[in-house]
Design a protein around this motif. Structure first.
Motif, PDB file in Angstrom:
ATOM      1  N   GLN A 259       0.837  -1.195   0.000  1.00  6.61           N
ATOM      2  CA  GLN A 259       0.000   0.000   0.000  1.00  6.61           C
ATOM      3  C   GLN A 259       0.875   1.250   0.000  1.00  6.61           C
ATOM      4  OE1 GLN A 259      -2.668   1.089   3.408  1.00  6.61           O
ATOM      5  NE2 GLN A 259      -4.272   0.640   1.908  1.00  6.61           N
ATOM      6  N   THR A 260       0.621   2.137  -0.954  1.00  9.51           N
ATOM      7  CA  THR A 260       1.388   3.375  -1.069  1.00  9.51           C
ATOM      8  C   THR A 260       0.489   4.559  -0.731  1.00  9.51           C
ATOM      9  OG1 THR A 260       2.759   2.429  -2.830  1.00  9.51           O
ATOM     10  CG2 THR A 260       2.758   4.830  -2.609  1.00  9.51           C
ATOM     11  N   THR A 261       0.986   5.448   0.117  1.00  9.26           N
ATOM     12  CA  THR A 261       0.234   6.650   0.472  1.00  9.26           C
ATOM     13  C   THR A 261       0.709   7.823  -0.380  1.00  9.26           C
ATOM     14  OG1 THR A 261      -0.115   5.922   2.757  1.00  9.26           O
ATOM     15  CG2 THR A 261      -0.345   8.276   2.311  1.00  9.26           C
ATOM     16  N   PHE A 262      -0.252   8.445  -1.073  1.00  6.90           N
ATOM     17  CA  PHE A 262       0.020   9.617  -1.896  1.00  6.90           C
ATOM     18  C   PHE A 262      -0.546  10.853  -1.197  1.00  6.90           C
ATOM     19  CE2 PHE A 262      -0.053   6.016  -4.723  1.00  6.90           C
ATOM     20  CZ  PHE A 262       0.922   6.271  -5.680  1.00  6.90           C
ATOM     21  N   GLU A 263       0.179  11.965  -1.303  1.00  5.57           N
ATOM     22  CA  GLU A 263      -0.272  13.207  -0.682  1.00  5.57           C
ATOM     23  C   GLU A 263      -0.400  14.300  -1.735  1.00  5.57           C
ATOM     24  OE1 GLU A 263       0.970  14.247   3.379  1.00  5.57           O
ATOM     25  OE2 GLU A 263       1.835  16.076   2.495  1.00  5.57           O
ATOM     26  N   ILE A 264      -1.520  15.018  -1.697  1.00  2.00           N
ATOM     27  CA  ILE A 264      -1.761  16.095  -2.653  1.00  2.00           C
ATOM     28  C   ILE A 264      -0.679  17.166  -2.525  1.00  2.00           C
ATOM     29  CG2 ILE A 264      -3.325  17.992  -3.260  1.00  2.00           C
ATOM     30  CD1 ILE A 264      -5.654  16.183  -2.505  1.00  2.00           C
TER      31      ILE A 264
ATOM     32  N   ALA B 102      -5.402  20.091   0.557  1.00  2.00           N
ATOM     33  CA  ALA B 102      -4.534  19.064   1.126  1.00  2.00           C
ATOM     34  C   ALA B 102      -5.336  17.797   1.399  1.00  2.00           C
ATOM     35  CB  ALA B 102      -3.888  19.567   2.419  1.00  2.00           C
ATOM     36  N   GLY B 103      -4.656  16.660   1.283  1.00  2.00           N
ATOM     37  CA  GLY B 103      -5.306  15.380   1.564  1.00  2.00           C
ATOM     38  C   GLY B 103      -4.393  14.230   1.190  1.00  2.00           C
ATOM     39  N   GLN B 104      -4.770  13.038   1.601  1.00  2.00           N
ATOM     40  CA  GLN B 104      -3.990  11.836   1.310  1.00  2.00           C
ATOM     41  C   GLN B 104      -4.892  10.727   0.783  1.00  2.00           C
ATOM     42  OE1 GLN B 104      -1.837  10.645   4.852  1.00  2.00           O
ATOM     43  NE2 GLN B 104      -0.271  12.232   4.587  1.00  2.00           N
ATOM     44  N   ILE B 105      -4.296   9.838  -0.027  1.00  2.00           N
ATOM     45  CA  ILE B 105      -4.983   8.638  -0.499  1.00  2.00           C
ATOM     46  C   ILE B 105      -3.982   7.503  -0.495  1.00  2.00           C
ATOM     47  CG2 ILE B 105      -4.541   9.286  -2.919  1.00  2.00           C
ATOM     48  CD1 ILE B 105      -7.122   7.754  -3.625  1.00  2.00           C
ATOM     49  N   ALA B 106      -4.396   6.351   0.023  1.00  2.00           N
ATOM     50  CA  ALA B 106      -3.532   5.174   0.088  1.00  2.00           C
ATOM     51  C   ALA B 106      -4.063   4.110  -0.858  1.00  2.00           C
ATOM     52  CB  ALA B 106      -3.468   4.634   1.515  1.00  2.00           C
ATOM     53  N   LEU B 107      -3.185   3.583  -1.705  1.00  2.00           N
ATOM     54  CA  LEU B 107      -3.578   2.613  -2.722  1.00  2.00           C
ATOM     55  C   LEU B 107      -2.759   1.335  -2.611  1.00  2.00           C
ATOM     56  CD1 LEU B 107      -3.699   4.909  -5.894  1.00  2.00           C
ATOM     57  CD2 LEU B 107      -5.635   4.232  -4.450  1.00  2.00           C
ATOM     58  N   ASP B 108      -3.434   0.216  -2.742  1.00  2.00           N
ATOM     59  CA  ASP B 108      -2.796  -1.082  -2.960  1.00  2.00           C
ATOM     60  C   ASP B 108      -3.213  -1.495  -4.367  1.00  2.00           C
ATOM     61  OD1 ASP B 108      -2.054  -3.709  -3.169  1.00  2.00           O
ATOM     62  OD2 ASP B 108      -2.953  -4.369  -1.290  1.00  2.00           O
ATOM     63  N   LEU B 109      -2.296  -1.334  -5.323  1.00  2.00           N
ATOM     64  CA  LEU B 109      -2.655  -1.529  -6.729  1.00  2.00           C
ATOM     65  C   LEU B 109      -3.118  -2.938  -7.036  1.00  2.00           C
ATOM     66  CD1 LEU B 109       0.153   0.505  -8.517  1.00  2.00           C
ATOM     67  CD2 LEU B 109      -2.170   1.220  -7.915  1.00  2.00           C
ATOM     68  N   SER B 110      -2.679  -3.905  -6.255  1.00  2.00           N
ATOM     69  CA  SER B 110      -3.091  -5.285  -6.495  1.00  2.00           C
ATOM     70  C   SER B 110      -4.452  -5.591  -5.887  1.00  2.00           C
ATOM     71  CB  SER B 110      -2.044  -6.254  -5.934  1.00  2.00           C
ATOM     72  OG  SER B 110      -1.946  -6.109  -4.521  1.00  2.00           O
ATOM     73  N   ASN B 111      -4.920  -4.710  -5.022  1.00  2.00           N
ATOM     74  CA  ASN B 111      -6.220  -4.911  -4.371  1.00  2.00           C
ATOM     75  C   ASN B 111      -6.797  -3.540  -4.012  1.00  2.00           C
ATOM     76  OD1 ASN B 111      -8.481  -5.723  -3.022  1.00  2.00           O
ATOM     77  ND2 ASN B 111      -7.419  -6.755  -1.352  1.00  2.00           N
ATOM     78  N   LEU B 112      -7.488  -2.928  -4.954  1.00  2.00           N
ATOM     79  CA  LEU B 112      -7.997  -1.573  -4.748  1.00  2.00           C
ATOM     80  C   LEU B 112      -9.146  -1.503  -3.741  1.00  2.00           C
ATOM     81  CD1 LEU B 112      -7.805  -0.068  -8.344  1.00  2.00           C
ATOM     82  CD2 LEU B 112      -6.319   0.393  -6.385  1.00  2.00           C
ATOM     83  N   ASP B 113      -9.631  -2.661  -3.300  1.00  2.00           N
ATOM     84  CA  ASP B 113     -10.631  -2.658  -2.230  1.00  2.00           C
ATOM     85  C   ASP B 113     -10.054  -2.074  -0.944  1.00  2.00           C
ATOM     86  OD1 ASP B 113     -12.672  -3.675  -3.721  1.00  2.00           O
ATOM     87  OD2 ASP B 113     -12.398  -5.756  -3.088  1.00  2.00           O
ATOM     88  N   ASN B 114      -8.721  -2.080  -0.837  1.00  2.00           N
ATOM     89  CA  ASN B 114      -8.071  -1.551   0.364  1.00  2.00           C
ATOM     90  C   ASN B 114      -7.815  -0.045   0.292  1.00  2.00           C
ATOM     91  OD1 ASN B 114      -7.960  -4.104   1.509  1.00  2.00           O
ATOM     92  ND2 ASN B 114      -5.935  -4.560   0.648  1.00  2.00           N
ATOM     93  N   THR B 115      -8.349   0.621  -0.727  1.00  2.00           N
ATOM     94  CA  THR B 115      -8.114   2.057  -0.900  1.00  2.00           C
ATOM     95  C   THR B 115      -8.631   2.857   0.297  1.00  2.00           C
ATOM     96  OG1 THR B 115      -8.188   1.925  -3.304  1.00  2.00           O
ATOM     97  CG2 THR B 115      -8.663   4.072  -2.321  1.00  2.00           C
ATOM     98  N   GLN B 116      -7.808   3.793   0.756  1.00  2.00           N
ATOM     99  CA  GLN B 116      -8.199   4.715   1.819  1.00  2.00           C
ATOM    100  C   GLN B 116      -8.084   6.145   1.299  1.00  2.00           C
ATOM    101  OE1 GLN B 116      -5.224   2.968   4.779  1.00  2.00           O
ATOM    102  NE2 GLN B 116      -6.839   3.708   6.131  1.00  2.00           N
ATOM    103  N   VAL B 117      -9.089   6.960   1.571  1.00  2.00           N
ATOM    104  CA  VAL B 117      -9.052   8.371   1.204  1.00  2.00           C
ATOM    105  C   VAL B 117      -9.217   9.188   2.481  1.00  2.00           C
ATOM    106  CG1 VAL B 117     -10.030  10.210  -0.209  1.00  2.00           C
ATOM    107  CG2 VAL B 117     -10.095   7.837  -1.030  1.00  2.00           C
ATOM    108  N   GLY B 118      -8.259  10.074   2.713  1.00  2.00           N
ATOM    109  CA  GLY B 118      -8.304  10.881   3.922  1.00  2.00           C
ATOM    110  C   GLY B 118      -9.162  12.120   3.770  1.00  2.00           C
ATOM    111  N   VAL B 119      -9.226  12.907   4.828  1.00  2.00           N
ATOM    112  CA  VAL B 119      -9.985  14.164   4.819  1.00  2.00           C
ATOM    113  C   VAL B 119      -9.332  15.141   3.844  1.00  2.00           C
ATOM    114  CG1 VAL B 119     -10.730  16.142   6.199  1.00  2.00           C
ATOM    115  CG2 VAL B 119     -10.709  13.841   7.211  1.00  2.00           C
TER     116      VAL B 119
END
Length: 255
Positions: free
Chosen positions: A79-84, A114-131
């Motif tokens: 899972q990789t966390t991306f930040e705007i 500002a915000g963050q999103i976490a992605l697991d490219l092999s399983n996008l069901d685990n996607t998290q989107v922050g405030v």
């Protein structure tokens, strides 16, 4: 008596006019700080239930524990966390109005998002989107008077500095994605403007530019009345559109 009533009326009108002019023309509140993303909550590894099998040896238990730890580490690393990145992103609103008898699209913009999103490219069901946060004090249009009205009267940014979107669910994601893919999905959540919160759905189109960069656009349409956003009555402005388009053009980088 009549003269006294007229005098009181004139004073009252002058007082109301003074309040209107002050609230409209006073300098809006400045941003209190540089905007920063609210970190996503870290997911705690699920604890295993105690085994009920008495025949398990200590070596077996140790091996199982090591295997579980390795699996958890692998899942976390996937899972990789991306930040705007505010400097490369923009939030804007758009609505139409009649200005001096001509139809005009009003656009307000800011890069303070500002915000963050976490992605697991092999399983996008685990996607998290922050405030997602937007500093409303930095929204500007092409007209200084409109900016002051927007800040001081419509959004009251001296009291409510931030507009926030708190995601509650993500829908429409594919099972997986790879670098170069563009995907479309929805993020449903609670949008708060001033002291009013309403559920809103953003449609998102995002492209994974590389393993470390994500870009895209999120759009939604809201009604001014739903958020009690009243446009002050002024002679040159009429027929202000009820629907407001919200657009977030974002670039996010891996942490």
């Amino acid at each position: 008596m009549l003269k006294r009533i007229v005098t009181i009326g004139v004073v009252a009108v002058a007082l109301v006019a003074s309040i209107f002019v002050y609230s409209t023309l006073r300098a809006p509140a400045a941003p209190s700080e540089t905007i920063e993303a609210i970190p996503l909550p870290s997911e705690e590894a699920a604890s295993s239930s105690p085994s009920a099998a008495p025949a398990a040896t200590s070596d077996t238990q140790s091996s199982a524990a090591e295997s579980a730890a390795a699996t958890d580490a692998q899942a976390e690393s996937a899972q990789t966390t991306f930040e705007i990145v505010p400097a490369e992103s923009e939030v804007r609103f758009e609505l139409d109005e009649d200005l001096r008898g001509q139809r005009k699209t009003v656009v307000g913009t800011t890069d303070q998002v500002a915000g963050q999103i976490a992605l697991d490219l092999s399983n996008l069901d685990n996607t998290q989107v922050g405030v997602i946060q937007v500093n409303a004090r930095t929204l500007t249009t092409d007209n200084q008077m409109r900016n002051r009205t927007l800040q001081n009267r419509i959004l009251d940014t001296s009291s409510y500095e931030y507009i926030t979107f708190t995601p509650t669910s993500v829908a429409g994601l594919p099972d997986s994605a790879a670098v170069g893919d563009t995907i479309t999905f929805s993020i449903i959540g609670d949008l708060t403007i001033r002291d009013v919160t309403q559920e809103v759905a953003f449609t998102v189109e995002a492209t994974l530019i590389s393993a470390s960069e994500l870009s895209g656009t999120a759009t939604a349409t809201v009604l001014r009345d739903d958020f009690n956003l009243v446009i002050p009555s002024v002679p040159q402005v009429a027929n202000v559109e009820e629907e407001v388009e919200l657009i977030i053009d974002f670039v996010a980088e891996a942490l």
